[in-house]
Design an enzyme around this catalytic site. Structure first.
Site, PDB file in Angstrom:
ATOM      1  N   SER A  59     -32.775  25.373 -65.844  1.00  0.00           N
ATOM      2  CA  SER A  59     -33.128  25.110 -64.453  1.00  0.00           C
ATOM      3  C   SER A  59     -34.647  25.113 -64.317  1.00  0.00           C
ATOM      4  O   SER A  59     -35.335  25.800 -65.081  1.00  0.00           O
ATOM      5  CB  SER A  59     -32.544  26.197 -63.556  1.00  0.00           C
ATOM      6  N   TYR A  86     -31.923  35.303 -61.803  1.00  0.00           N
ATOM      7  CA  TYR A  86     -31.679  33.912 -62.175  1.00  0.00           C
ATOM      8  C   TYR A  86     -32.907  33.304 -62.855  1.00  0.00           C
ATOM      9  O   TYR A  86     -32.799  32.723 -63.937  1.00  0.00           O
ATOM     10  CB  TYR A  86     -31.295  33.101 -60.934  1.00  0.00           C
TER      11      TYR A  86
END
Length: 164
Positions: free
Chosen positions: A44, A59
């Site tokens: 990501s 995350y």
């Protein structure tokens, strides 16, 4: 930070440990079979140091860890002609994001922060061609890279409002 130890461990276990264990055993099998090829992780843009947001400590840390994992695995597996790369996308259309992407306010934000026109990208249109390239022999000299697929949204200094 309101994240619990259990939440932190869960996110790192799924995102980083999962990528490591999968890549490790694929690489071991490739080495044992003397198969050259490509390992591709999906990460990501949240793993990039220039893209951070509050509430994403676990995350973002897990995705940054995946970027480091990719680099080190590329170094270690290069001698076996095994390439390791990561694709770091921004948001794209999927079952998980469908509801969010249908929100008018969210599309307004996306249209302000993404330099390229947002075309409701799916996995197939956003990065499947890149995956095909990385699998193909034409990428035999490509390893240890983080390929950013985000329409330019992670560019430092993208303005929310421009005078242009």
């Amino acid at each position: 930070m309101k994240i619990t130890k259990e939440q932190w461990e869960h996110v790192l276990k799924v995102n980083l440990y999962g990528a490591w264990i999968c890549s490790k055993y694929v690489a071991l099998q490739m080495k044992a079979s003397k198969v050259e090829g490509s390992i591709i992780n999906i990460s990501s843009i949240s793993g990039l140091s220039r893209v951070q947001s509050t509430g994403s400590v676990a995350y973002s840390s897990s995705k940054a860890g995946m970027h480091a994992l990719t680099s080190v695995m590329a170094l270690e597996l290069g001698a076996y002609n095994i390439r390791v790369n990561t694709i770091a996308p921004s948001i794209f259309r999927s079952e998980i994001t469908e509801e969010l992407l249908n929100q008018k306010w969210f599309l307004g934000v996306v249209n302000k922060i993404v330099p390229l026109p947002y075309h409701k990208s799916t996995i197939e249109t956003a990065f499947l061609p890149l995956i095909q390239y990385l699998i193909d022999d034409s990428s035999k000299y490509v390893t240890g890279n983080i390929f950013i697929v985000d329409g330019g949204s992670s560019l430092a200094g993208v303005p929310l409002y421009s005078s242009l």
